[in-house]
Design an enzyme around this catalytic site. Structure first.
Site, PDB file in Angstrom:
ATOM      1  N   MET A  31       1.319  -0.431  -7.792  1.00 34.28           N
ATOM      2  CA  MET A  31       0.944   0.130  -6.553  1.00 34.28           C
ATOM      3  C   MET A  31       0.238   1.354  -6.718  1.00 34.28           C
ATOM      4  O   MET A  31      -0.715   1.503  -5.903  1.00 34.28           O
ATOM      5  CB  MET A  31       2.188   0.027  -5.588  1.00 34.28           C
ATOM      6  CG  MET A  31       1.905  -0.525  -4.251  1.00 34.28           C
ATOM      7  SD  MET A  31       0.319  -1.059  -3.839  1.00 34.28           S
ATOM      8  CE  MET A  31       0.720  -1.992  -2.624  1.00 34.28           C
ATOM      9  N   CYS A  32       0.731   2.351  -7.269  1.00 30.91           N
ATOM     10  CA  CYS A  32       0.182   3.560  -7.468  1.00 30.91           C
ATOM     11  C   CYS A  32      -1.135   3.601  -8.124  1.00 30.91           C
ATOM     12  O   CYS A  32      -1.906   4.474  -7.452  1.00 30.91           O
ATOM     13  CB  CYS A  32       1.076   4.565  -8.350  1.00 30.91           C
ATOM     14  SG  CYS A  32       1.309   4.122  -9.778  1.00 30.91           S
ATOM     15  N   THR A  33      -1.332   2.509  -8.811  1.00 32.75           N
ATOM     16  CA  THR A  33      -3.069   2.581  -9.325  1.00 32.75           C
ATOM     17  C   THR A  33      -3.869   2.078  -8.123  1.00 32.75           C
ATOM     18  O   THR A  33      -4.967   2.673  -7.787  1.00 32.75           O
ATOM     19  CB  THR A  33      -3.281   1.507 -10.581  1.00 32.75           C
ATOM     20  OG1 THR A  33      -2.244   1.787 -11.447  1.00 32.75           O
ATOM     21  CG2 THR A  33      -4.436   1.408 -10.900  1.00 32.75           C
TER      22      THR A  33
END
Lengths: 521, 462
Positions: B235-237
């Site tokens: 998700m952070c990517t």
């Protein structure tokens, strides 16, 4: 606009396969002329698997010897096949291949590929000879009982886009090119804040630690397991620690450590490509030389000059933990170098063709494609049928070494040769009718011995296989025909599209054990 | 050149033979012609050195296959169409086919029982119609349903079941269903209750075919490691550091769509709606431009949103043919079946690899004993849930956990019913001890991956 609408609907229909061979691959299918001889169960399955993906121009030739019903079956099959894919148009030739060979052998010259199904040996060899002289690829297919057989006959088939399953990356960490070196210099790991430090691409991390190692080890990179372990440890020690001395969570450093082994692989020209560089076609460029060899020679020139012994840079890097900007910048360093190298190769191509007053259209793009695939170029060469069948050049070694295991798939090849002999002698195949089975076993055994003797093959064929081939009675069961139909169609598509690598040169499928083998005959 | 005028006689014979190949309705008994089953009969009526030890040549086997043998084909897609054709042409005339999907244009490059005019219609129905009208005597009965909509009594009627599915969850469910049909007399498996399962799968130029004898050979769950879970991007990517065009597309799909609701409240992104894909595509381009990422195309967008797996006619033809061969072998005993897993790949030449997949002693589906799971009494229920979903050998989707606590059956956590999910959610942060669970007690777990509840034994570690 009906043309645009047709194009759009074709893109939708072919979407799932366009993702495998691209629009340019699809175009080769739509421009190919395919000839199929004998619309038997196997033949129609092959054709169906070519028509469905969009092979547009095909002709189906029937073998008179199989009887009138066979003729008509071919025509009926043609009509059904045309209905299968509204984009294509095929037709039926009511003439046996033998008659065509007698009266109009050049009939076969126009085809991109000729596929011969269930051909008797004599027709097969005659056709093979004509197609070999005309340099038209020939795919021989046979379903016999529970055995499937394919033989590819092509003098030289070149593949730029082989799409290998597991390709090693081309990262040049052992010999960084100037722009890559500069890019590495622009990083100073020691002065970075935590966020930047944790989002630096692992390629940079390895490059930095490699620089340090080289300076401390006389310019020698880590070579054996112990040195690589020590190198990994250096990187591990570079992970930032918090105020309590506990290492932070730096995934990019973990990636660096994990990739040390492959990252340290020396950059070199693969031996398969070296062999291509050393081949005659590459070194004797004439006005008739095919583009593939001209471009390969240009790559060779590049390797010897601007490349300093290395192929053009491929230009791709795998995804890795990094912030967007660092990753994109690094990726661009590789991409730009790849484009530069491709342009240099293109100049070499121009030079080579100058004296002939020729040029290759779209050369720049083709050289870039070549650069991306330079490590995986393949050339497939198959012997002619004449060579396979000649007593002087039969591949005895391959046959006898396979037959060290008397149950190897090679036994089926020998049995197929034996039943061909049976057909020549008796004008029929063994065991077609129940009452023939028992007597034919002995007759077939004579053919087997005759075959082994003629070729001086010192191998033993178990009686069980002779019995089994009489049992088969030249049956063409649908499931075996369908297996071969899928296999052969895909090999034909490889030949047509020059993408993915065709088999060489004999494929045997055994439906009893669900095993297969590729043999060189 | 040979395609000049057709003599009238020849033309009439072509029409005749085409009619034999393409017949309206066949009622079974008067549509046999001389030599129709010659290819098949050679294997049923002749003895040979490689036949199954149980095989006896007989003229009755053909009649059994034509009249009595009932085959179920699961899926009428790339593999299913090929399977139906292969089975019908091999002498199987009583076939049922189950498929919950309708026909899409992108199916037409390989699912050859369908035409452009059939787009939108149920695959099972169209496939059955095609086979029934072209192959005289064959009777295919379609079921436009999910496999989970059919029950034990349905599945029990078949001699052999062949799967051409594109989902591991569905395979596991089918696997579980056949295991649940097994009958044990005093701990001994009744062979009459075994329904062989032939399973085929394809992806691009790769495929596999396997034979499963439930209760006897390795089942789907025994080899779950062969189906690694789908990897999603972190998700952070996606949210803050995209690098690939795929990240930009996932951003538009997962973050922008729910926020902007471009086609209205509650309208779910439909990968088959070109307008939806166009919206995602435009937004992905914008996202990519922000980060100087190249490579976002309409085709890539569709591929990511729909999780498209490339497919061609040839691989499906090969794998379906191998599966159909196994159906024939098992139905006729003419040969020893594949033992038990074949892998196929024709990227570089043609490669097959055949091996015997082994049963797992503690298989979650077929080992019949409750599986031990080890947790500390202070572990939270969430950890148990994570184990069930993340373990490579279990890979559950949304497990519902119940246990007997103080003599009463208690639902510890259930995700699929909103009200129960809300009520049981606090349990996830409670410890196993707090929930009243004891050492060595049994937990019952239900999930979409299996039609039967699975039993686990909770073993407390100190």
């Amino acid at each position: 606009d009906t043309m645009a609408a047709t194009k759009a609907s074709k893109e939708q229909k072919y979407d799932r396969q366009l993702r495998l061979w691209g629009d340019h691959g699809q175009e080769t299918l739509e421009n190919a002329h395919v000839c199929l001889i004998n619309a038997t169960a196997t033949g129609t399955e092959i054709l169906k698997n070519l028509v469905l993906p969009g092979t547009q121009m095909w002709r189906c030739v029937s073998d008179d010897a199989a009887g009138e019903d066979e003729n008509i079956r071919a025509q009926a099959a043609t009509e059904l096949l045309q209905e299968l894919n509204s984009d294509v148009s095929g037709n039926f030739v009511e003439e046996s291949p033998d008659k065509l060979l007698d009266n109009d052998p050049e009939f076969f010259h126009r085809f991109t590929i000729v596929i011969g199904v269930q051909l008797p040996e004599s027709t097969c060899l005659r056709l093979g000879s004509v197609l070999w002289s005309a340099a038209v690829p020939f795919l021989v297919c046979k379903t016999y009982g529970l055995i499937g057989y394919m033989r590819l006959v092509v003098q030289e088939h070149t593949v730029i886009e082989s799409h290998p399953d597991n390709a090693l990356e081309d990262l040049r960490l052992d010999q960084p090119f100037a722009e890559f070196k500069n890019h590495i210099q622009s990083y100073d790991l020691d002065s970075m804040d935590k966020k930047d430090h944790s989002h630096t691409p692992w390629i940079i991390v390895v490059a930095k630690y490699l620089e340090k190692w080289l300076s401390e080890h006389n310019g020698q990179p880590p070579k054996n397991y112990n040195e690589k372990e020590a190198f990994r440890q250096c990187i591990r020690e570079g992970i930032l620690k918090n105020e309590n001395g506990v290492p932070e969570d730096e995934e990019n450093f973990e990636e660096a450590i994990k990739n040390v082994n492959t990252a340290l692989n020396p950059t070199k020209v693969p031996s398969a490509v070296e062999d291509l560089f050393n081949s005659v076609q590459c070194n004797d460029i004439t006005s008739q030389t095919l583009s593939f060899w001209v471009m390969l020679r240009a790559v060779k020139e590049f390797v010897l000059n601007e490349g300093n012994g290395s192929l053009p840079v491929r230009g791709t890097i795998p995804d890795m933990i990094a912030d967007s900007q660092k990753f994109i910048n690094l990726q661009n360093v590789y991409r730009q170098k790849a484009m530069q190298d491709a342009a240099t190769v293109s100049k070499h191509v121009e030079c080579l063709l100058q004296s002939f007053g020729k040029f290759i259209p779209n050369c720049g793009y083709l050289c870039w494609c070549l650069g991306k695939n330079a490590s995986f170029l393949r050339v497939v060469r198959c012997r002619s049928l004449a060579e396979e069948y000649s007593v002087d050049s039969v591949n005895k070694d391959e046959i006898t070494s396979c037959m060290d295991n008397p149950d190897s798939e090679m036994v089926f090849y020998l049995m197929l040769r034996a039943v061909d002999r049976f057909y020549q002698q008796h004008s029929r195949y063994p065991g077609v009718y129940n009452y023939q089975v028992e007597d034919d076993i002995n007759k077939l055994k004579l053919c087997v011995n005759n075959l082994l003797q003629e070729y001086s093959l010192n191998v033993n064929i178990k009686d069980d296989y002779i019995h089994e081939f009489c049992r088969y009675g030249a049956a063409e069961p649908h499931t075996v025909a369908a297996f071969l139909g899928g296999s052969a169609a895909q090999e034909a598509i490889k030949i047509i599209s020059h993408q993915f690598v065709p088999f060489s040169n004999t494929f045997i499928y055994n439906a009893m054990s669900q095993t297969s083998a590729t043999l060189q005959l | 050149m040979a395609d000049a005028d057709e003599p009238e006689k020849k033309r009439r014979r072509v029409v005749e033979l085409t009619e034999k190949m393409v017949v309206d309705g066949g009622d079974g008994h008067n549509c046999e012609w001389e030599g129709r089953w010659n290819h098949v009969k050679k294997f049923l009526e002749r003895s040979g050195p490689f036949t199954h030890p149980d095989f006896e040549p007989s003229t009755e086997s053909l009649q059994f296959m034509l009249d009595t043998c009932k085959i179920l084909v699961i899926g009428a897609g790339g593999l299913g169409c090929e399977l139906l054709k292969d089975l019908a042409l091999s002498g199987f005339h009583n076939i049922h086919v189950v498929d919950m999907d309708t026909i899409d244009v992108s199916n037409l490059n390989r699912q050859f029982l369908f035409r452009g005019k059939d787009v939108g219609r149920p695959k099972a129905d169209v496939a059955a119609d095609f086979i029934n009208s072209r192959i005289p005597g064959c009777c295919v009965i379609p079921h436009f349903k999910k496999i989970q909509d059919l029950d034990e009594t349905f599945y029990r009627q078949f001699h052999i079941i062949v799967c051409g599915l594109d989902s591991v969850v569905a395979r596991r469910w089918m696997n579980g269903m056949l295991l649940s049909l097994l009958v044990y007399d005093d701990g001994v498996l009744d062979p009459g209750s075994i329904i062989p399962l032939i399973d085929g799968g394809t992806e691009g130029f790769k495929g596999n075919a396997r034979v499963i004898l439930p209760g006897m050979t390795a089942c789907i769950d025994c080899t779950l490691e062969l189906y690694p879970p789908q990897v999603n991007f972190p998700m952070c990517t996606i949210a803050s550091m995209p690098r690939l065009p795929e990240h930009c597309i996932e951003y538009a799909r997962m973050l922008l769509w729910p926020k902007e609701k471009p086609f209205g409240d509650g309208v779910v992104l439909d990968g088959d709606d070109p307008e939806h894909i166009q919206w995602v595509y435009q937004r992905s381009l914008e996202r990519a431009a922000e980060f100087n990422i190249t490579g976002v195309t309409y085709r890539l967008t569709q591929g990511v949103v729909k999780r498209i797996i490339p497919a061609v006619a040839s691989t499906n033809a090969v794998i379906a043919a191998a599966c159909a061969t196994e159906v024939f072998k098992i139905a006729s005993s003419a040969f020893i079946p594949l033992n038990n897993y074949m892998v196929f790949n024709d990227v570089d030449g043609l490669y097959t690899y055949t091996f015997e997949a082994e049963r797992k002693e503690n298989c979650s589906a077929c080992s019949q004993v409750p599986l031990d799971m080890h947790f500390s009494p202070t572990s939270k229920l969430q950890e148990v849930l994570d184990y069930l979903t993340e373990s490579a050998s279990l890979q559950m989707k949304s497990p519902a956990i119940t246990a007997t606590v103080e003599g009463k059956n208690k639902t510890l956590y259930l995700q699929s019913v909103a009200s129960i999910e809300q009520r049981t959610r606090p349990n996830l942060s409670k410890t196993l001890k707090e929930l009243g669970l004891a050492d060595r007690q049994e937990l019952a777990v239900a999930d979409v991956t299996t039609p039967q509840t699975m039993l686990f034994r909770l073993c407390f570690t100190s």
